[in-house]
Write an enzyme that holds these catalytic residues in place. Structure first.
Site, short mmCIF file in Angstrom:
data_model
loop_
_atom_site.label_atom_id
_atom_site.label_comp_id
_atom_site.label_asym_id
_atom_site.label_seq_id
_atom_site.Cartn_x
_atom_site.Cartn_y
_atom_site.Cartn_z
N ALA A 139 -28.39 41.74 5.44
CA ALA A 139 -28.51 40.77 6.53
C ALA A 139 -29.24 41.42 7.68
O ALA A 139 -29.71 42.56 7.58
CB ALA A 139 -27.13 40.28 6.95
N SER A 140 -29.35 40.70 8.79
CA SER A 140 -30.19 41.17 9.89
C SER A 140 -29.57 42.35 10.63
O SER A 140 -30.28 43.16 11.21
CB SER A 140 -30.44 40.03 10.87
OG SER A 140 -29.22 39.48 11.29
N VAL A 144 -24.92 45.90 2.67
CA VAL A 144 -23.69 46.30 1.97
C VAL A 144 -24.04 46.94 0.63
O VAL A 144 -24.86 46.41 -0.13
CB VAL A 144 -22.78 45.07 1.75
CG1 VAL A 144 -21.55 45.46 0.94
CG2 VAL A 144 -22.37 44.47 3.09
N LYS A 158 -20.48 49.02 4.29
CA LYS A 158 -21.34 48.22 5.17
C LYS A 158 -22.02 49.16 6.16
O LYS A 158 -21.34 49.87 6.91
CB LYS A 158 -20.53 47.15 5.90
CG LYS A 158 -21.37 46.15 6.67
CD LYS A 158 -20.49 45.01 7.20
CE LYS A 158 -21.32 43.95 7.89
NZ LYS A 158 -20.48 42.81 8.37
N ASP A 293 -16.96 32.17 11.45
CA ASP A 293 -18.10 31.87 10.59
C ASP A 293 -17.64 31.73 9.14
O ASP A 293 -18.09 32.47 8.26
CB ASP A 293 -19.14 33.00 10.72
CG ASP A 293 -20.50 32.59 10.16
OD1 ASP A 293 -20.74 31.38 10.02
OD2 ASP A 293 -21.30 33.49 9.86
#
Length: 567
Positions: A139-140, A144, A158, A293
């Site tokens: 992701a940004s 992971v 992570k 989220d």
């Protein structure tokens, strides 16, 4: 003004990048309005501008989404937050910004090694019994990798992207300056408080950058949900967890978006939807700390119809007072009591109620709630109702308190997941018993006694400090240090008008004196002449003409400005 907005040489490079992206993506609406889309497309092909034909015809929301994705993690996260702000943006913007994703190409492991060596105290292949160099997801902000501890336990590692902190901080500085400029120069944006919006966003994003903080939040929520055995939160391995890296148990389950695997695994979709709703409602209504989220990528379904939640980088917090307001609002919506809904919204408006048409707002809320009168409880869409309430706020130029924007986003996401699992799922039917239970619990003797004791202790504390406060006040009064401030609306504007009026009057007196003096000089013989007339008298008349024109121009501009204000 640009230099003032940037505020320093340290952000000039990032400012150039942002400006380049915005220019590339900011032409679509303008050229379409002027009917120049075809011309721009031809020019783009001639100049070899990539995708110019498509960019020329994109709607503004699509232009904005593509620009935010290109600008990187800060702006992607901002867009994702705004996607839940129906009180700020229209439906077409919400729909487009909801498409934003944080998936980006992963960073090669070799680029991460120096950071990992520093945080883990050695190479990942030696710290862990197994370490997969290929990322499981990227992701940004972080990516992971799968790994296995020395005791054989499967975990995920992570890792925060290198140098992402510096880029995000530069972006946040620029956003803060632009928000301040927008709030100062664009009165129409002031009710939405862009400075406060950016401040809350910056606080949330900085917490998300701290991967150790994510684990602390995960453990807090795990403790809150300990009474629900159907929920699993991955355990944290603190020996390997720091600000730039964290290690948690690997969750072996069915991803939330893979509904076909849910069926193949023999899981009960209806039960999963009910349990998911119960988990979210408990976090929000009872605990005041919730996963902000809960999209399908952050939810896994486990054997035994259990649910696992991951990625607690974005969490929402609701203080007790806000939870009480939320309960009143939700019960008012579900039980069709418009006055209670109006009371909560007006309380959220706070000091912004001064310019509101309260009667019109209450009428609109009553009409909104009344449209659901007689509708069966099973047909009420709670997420949709909350979104429509925020649209009412937007029409009256009111904005939600920042902590509630994340809540509504979580509600809508979970209701969407529930309906994907079970088309007959109804969040309202799941919420109503819990809402009534929590509201009833507030009026139990023990709860009333606790609130009474808390109020009493606060009152006694204020009373204890009252003599000292009065003594300090009297001392200041005796020494002439007591000052009373009176804030009168528009006082500065009135002062400016008086100053302009006095300036015009002074100029008029000077012009009159010039005319009288020049007239006297014109009747006196002798002295230098110009065009056969006394030079000083002629120059005096010319100065009076120039001053008169300036006075007329000032008066005309004043009339025009007043007319624009009235419009």
């Amino acid at each position: 003004m640009l230099i003032e907005a940037v505020g320093g040489m340290q952000d000039i490079g990032r400012m150039h990048d942002i400006a380049s992206v915005l220019v590339r993506h900011g032409l679509g609406d303008m050229v379409r309005r002027f009917g120049l889309a075809d011309a721009l497309a031809r020019a783009g092909r001639a100049l070899h501008i990539p995708q110019a034909d498509a960019l020329a015809r994109l709607e503004p929301p699509a232009q904005t989404r593509r620009a935010l994705e290109e600008l990187g993690p800060t702006f992607v996260k901002l867009g994702q937050i705004l996607a839940g702000r129906a009180d700020l943006l229209g439906p077409e913007w919400i729909a487009e910004l909801s498409k934003l994703h944080s998936r980006v190409p992963p960073v090669p492991l070799e680029a991460l090694r120096p950071q990992l060596r520093e945080d883990l105290g050695g190479e990942p292949e030696t710290v862990f019994a197994e370490f997969d160099p290929e990322p499981l997801a990227a992701a940004s902000i972080a990516q992971v990798h799968r790994a296995r501890l020395q005791d054989g336990r499967a975990v995920v590692v992570k890792i925060r992207r290198p140098n992402i902190h510096e880029v995000v901080e530069a972006d946040l500085r620029l956003l803060a300056r632009f928000a301040a400029s927008a709030e100062r120069d664009w009165p129409a944006l002031q009710p939405y408080r862009p400075v406060q919006l950016v401040r809350e966003f910056a606080r949330s994003l900085r917490r998300e950058l701290d991967l150790a903080n994510e684990c602390r939040q995960a453990e807090r929520i795990a403790r809150n949900l300990a009474a629900l055995p159907e929920v699993q939160i991955p355990a944290v391995h603190w020996a390997f967890t720091h600000e730039r890296v964290n290690v948690q148990d690997f969750i072996e389950g069915v991803p939330g978006e893979d509904l076909q695997r849910v069926d193949r695994a023999g899981l009960d979709r209806k039960l999963l939807a009910q349990r998911g709703a119960r988990v979210v409602l408990k976090m929000i209504v009872e605990d005041g700390l919730f996963h902000a989220d809960p999209h399908p990528g952050n939810v896994f379904y486990l054997p035994g119809n259990r649910i696992a939640l991951i990625d607690f980088g974005m969490v929402g917090r609701l203080p007790l007072k806000r939870r009480e307001q939320l309960l009143q609002l939700l019960l008012g919506l579900v039980e069709r009591r418009p006055q209670e809904v109006a009371d909560v919204l007006l309380e959220w408006a706070g000091d912004r109620r001064a310019g509101l048409n309260l009667e019109q707002l209450e009428d609109e809320i009553e009409a909104f709630v009344d449209q659901y009168h007689g509708v069966p409880l099973a047909q009420l869409h709670l997420g949709q109702m909350l979104a429509e309430v925020t649209q009412v706020l937007r029409e009256h130029h009111l904005a939600l308190p920042p902590d509630l924007a994340l809540l509504i986003k979580a509600f809508i996401s979970m209701e969407g997941m529930g309906r994907a699992l079970d088309p007959d799922f109804h969040m309202t039917a799941e919420a109503l018993p819990l809402l009534r239970q929590v509201m009833t619990a507030r009026y139990q003797p023990k709860a009333i006694a606790q609130r009474g004791w808390s109020l009493l202790t606060r009152t006694l504390k204020v009373a204890q400090g009252l003599p000292e406060d009065l003594s300090r006040l009297l001392r200041r009064a005796r020494h002439g240090q007591l000052r009373v401030g009176v804030d009168i609306a528009h006082i500065r504007q009135v002062g400016d008008q008086l100053e302009r009026a006095s300036s015009r009057l002074s100029l008029a007196l000077v012009i009159a004196a010039l005319i009288i003096g020049s007239s006297i000089v014109m009747t006196v013989g002798g002295g230098p002449t110009l065009f056969g007339l006394p030079a000083f008298g002629l120059l005096g008349f010319l100065a009076a003409v120039v001053g008169g024109l300036a006075l007329l121009r000032s008066i005309w501009r004043g009339f025009r400005g007043r007319g624009l204000d009235e419009e």
